[in-house]
Design a protein around this motif. Structure first.
Motif, short mmCIF file in Angstrom:
data_model
loop_
_atom_site.label_atom_id
_atom_site.label_comp_id
_atom_site.label_asym_id
_atom_site.label_seq_id
_atom_site.Cartn_x
_atom_site.Cartn_y
_atom_site.Cartn_z
N ASP A 177 50.37 30.50 68.43
CA ASP A 177 50.36 30.99 69.82
C ASP A 177 51.77 31.05 70.38
O ASP A 177 52.11 31.96 71.17
CB ASP A 177 49.46 30.13 70.69
N TRP A 178 52.62 30.11 69.97
CA TRP A 178 54.01 30.15 70.43
C TRP A 178 54.75 31.33 69.81
O TRP A 178 55.56 31.99 70.48
CB TRP A 178 54.73 28.85 70.08
N LEU A 179 54.47 31.60 68.54
CA LEU A 179 55.08 32.77 67.91
C LEU A 179 54.68 34.03 68.67
O LEU A 179 55.52 34.90 68.95
CB LEU A 179 54.64 32.87 66.45
N ASP A 180 53.41 34.14 68.99
CA ASP A 180 52.92 35.33 69.70
C ASP A 180 53.54 35.44 71.09
O ASP A 180 53.91 36.54 71.53
CB ASP A 180 51.39 35.29 69.82
N LEU A 182 56.42 34.53 72.02
CA LEU A 182 57.82 34.93 71.90
C LEU A 182 58.00 36.20 71.08
O LEU A 182 59.15 36.66 70.89
CB LEU A 182 58.63 33.79 71.27
N GLY A 183 56.91 36.77 70.60
CA GLY A 183 57.00 38.00 69.81
C GLY A 183 57.69 37.81 68.49
O GLY A 183 58.40 38.69 68.00
N LEU A 184 57.47 36.62 67.87
CA LEU A 184 58.14 36.30 66.61
C LEU A 184 57.18 36.39 65.44
O LEU A 184 55.98 36.09 65.57
CB LEU A 184 58.71 34.88 66.67
N PRO A 185 57.66 36.77 64.26
CA PRO A 185 56.82 36.77 63.06
C PRO A 185 56.72 35.36 62.49
O PRO A 185 57.50 34.46 62.86
CB PRO A 185 57.57 37.69 62.10
N VAL A 186 55.80 35.14 61.59
CA VAL A 186 55.72 33.86 60.88
C VAL A 186 56.93 33.74 59.97
O VAL A 186 57.17 34.62 59.15
CB VAL A 186 54.42 33.77 60.04
N PRO A 187 57.74 32.70 60.12
CA PRO A 187 58.94 32.57 59.27
C PRO A 187 58.57 32.38 57.81
O PRO A 187 57.64 31.64 57.48
CB PRO A 187 59.63 31.33 59.85
N LYS A 188 59.32 33.01 56.95
CA LYS A 188 59.05 32.95 55.52
C LYS A 188 60.19 32.33 54.72
O LYS A 188 60.03 32.07 53.53
CB LYS A 188 58.75 34.36 54.99
N THR A 189 61.31 32.09 55.35
CA THR A 189 62.44 31.46 54.67
C THR A 189 62.95 30.31 55.53
O THR A 189 62.60 30.19 56.71
CB THR A 189 63.59 32.46 54.44
N THR A 190 63.79 29.47 54.95
CA THR A 190 64.34 28.36 55.72
C THR A 190 65.27 28.87 56.83
O THR A 190 65.34 28.27 57.90
CB THR A 190 65.10 27.38 54.81
N ASP A 203 63.34 28.91 74.43
CA ASP A 203 62.77 30.12 75.03
C ASP A 203 61.40 29.90 75.68
O ASP A 203 60.64 30.86 75.89
CB ASP A 203 62.67 31.24 73.99
N ASP A 204 61.05 28.66 76.00
CA ASP A 204 59.82 28.34 76.71
C ASP A 204 58.58 28.95 76.03
O ASP A 204 57.87 29.78 76.62
CB ASP A 204 59.90 28.84 78.16
N PRO A 205 58.29 28.56 74.79
CA PRO A 205 57.19 29.18 74.05
C PRO A 205 55.81 28.90 74.65
O PRO A 205 54.87 29.67 74.42
CB PRO A 205 57.31 28.57 72.65
N ASP A 206 55.66 27.83 75.41
CA ASP A 206 54.35 27.55 76.02
C ASP A 206 54.20 28.17 77.40
O ASP A 206 53.16 28.03 78.05
CB ASP A 206 54.10 26.03 76.09
N LYS A 207 55.27 28.85 77.87
CA LYS A 207 55.23 29.62 79.11
C LYS A 207 54.82 28.80 80.33
O LYS A 207 54.06 29.27 81.19
CB LYS A 207 54.27 30.83 78.94
N ASN A 208 55.32 27.58 80.40
CA ASN A 208 55.02 26.77 81.59
C ASN A 208 56.21 26.65 82.53
O ASN A 208 56.16 25.92 83.53
CB ASN A 208 54.53 25.38 81.19
#
Length: 272
Positions: A177-180, A182-190, A203-208
């Motif tokens: 939900d935090w990725l969504d 912030l409009g981020l993809p699931v990370p695949k590399t370190t 970037d306040d991923p929980d939008k509070n």
């Protein structure tokens, strides 16, 4: 306890993630008592029979067990008397050795490492009974995956009842939900995980509207981080090096890289 009941030994397989109850060859009084049959069993026959005493030795990590309604229910249902023998964890291994050497064992013993040459030694000495056929009458035990049984076999024979655990009990998990948000993809590399952790912090991923999040959390003493370490090619416990030798994961070049990755991320505020 009658001759058809033998000593039980429980093995906590910390490394193989299983535990087993091994049945041994101790003889105790009462074996020749006549068993009730379909014709002579009465509703009061169970209550009139002498209760079978079952003792169990195990390490104690917290408070000693207290007899509750579940405990009483099990005793009544199976007409047994359960005798727990809790030993403080910090002295358990010493107590285990003394108990086994004495030959006067409780019915069940929790073994705290597996596989263990000491356990193999007692099995080879004939201390425990093979259970491959005996467990077939226990449908719930037979639900155990065959791979778990195979993991605790000694000389291709089953001497214990496994207590199963997950094959993998730690993993890198991420807030989708935090990725969504912030409009981020699931990370695949370190590298991608590093950047995501920083954004989760800033970037306040929980939008509070509050600066109350951070990128990565883990257990005390940086525990349960093996899946992340293995992304740096540390190996799982050991790594086979290019020259064919084995190196402990804690001293591999990859572990140094992983710790440097964490140090840098911590300095930038990405670690809680």
């Amino acid at each position: 306890m009658n001759k058809q009941w033998s000593k039980l030994l429980t093995v906590a397989a910390l490394s193989s993630l299983t535990a087993t109850t091994l049945i041994g060859c101790s003889i105790v009084p009462g074996a020749d008592e006549k068993k009730p049959t379909a014709n002579n069993t009465t509703p009061d026959s169970k209550s009139s029979q002498k209760r079978l005493k079952i003792s169990m030795m195990f390490p104690l990590y917290n408070e000693p067990p207290q007899k509750n309604e579940v405990w009483k229910y099990i005793e009544d249902k199976f007409n047994i008397e359960f005798e727990p023998m809790a030993v403080p964890n910090n002295s358990y291994n010493d107590k285990l050795k003394v108990t086994l050497a004495s030959g006067d064992m409780p019915d069940l013993i929790l073994w705290t490492s597996y596989p263990d040459p000491e356990l193999n030694k007692y099995v080879e000495q004939g201390a425990f009974t093979q259970l491959d056929e005996a467990i077939k009458v226990a449908p719930n035990i037979m639900k155990t995956p065959q791979t778990i049984f195979d993991n605790v076999k000694i000389n291709n024979k089953l001497y214990g009842i496994p207590r199963t655990r997950a094959l993998n009990r730690s993993a890198v998990m991420i807030r989708k939900d935090w990725l969504d948000n912030l409009g981020l993809p699931v990370p695949k590399t370190t590298d991608e995980l590093y950047k995501t952790a920083l954004k989760f912090t800033t970037d306040d991923p929980d939008k509070n509207g509050k600066a109350d999040t951070f990128g990565i959390a883990f257990g005390e003493n940086v525990s349960h981080m093996d899946p992340l370490y293995m992304a740096f090619d540390t190996g799982a416990g050991w790594r086979q090096m290019e020259d064919g030798t084995l190196m402990n994961s804690d001293i591999t070049p990859g572990k140094k890289q992983a710790l440097e990755w964490l140090r840098k991320l911590y300095q930038e505020g990405g670690v809680g």
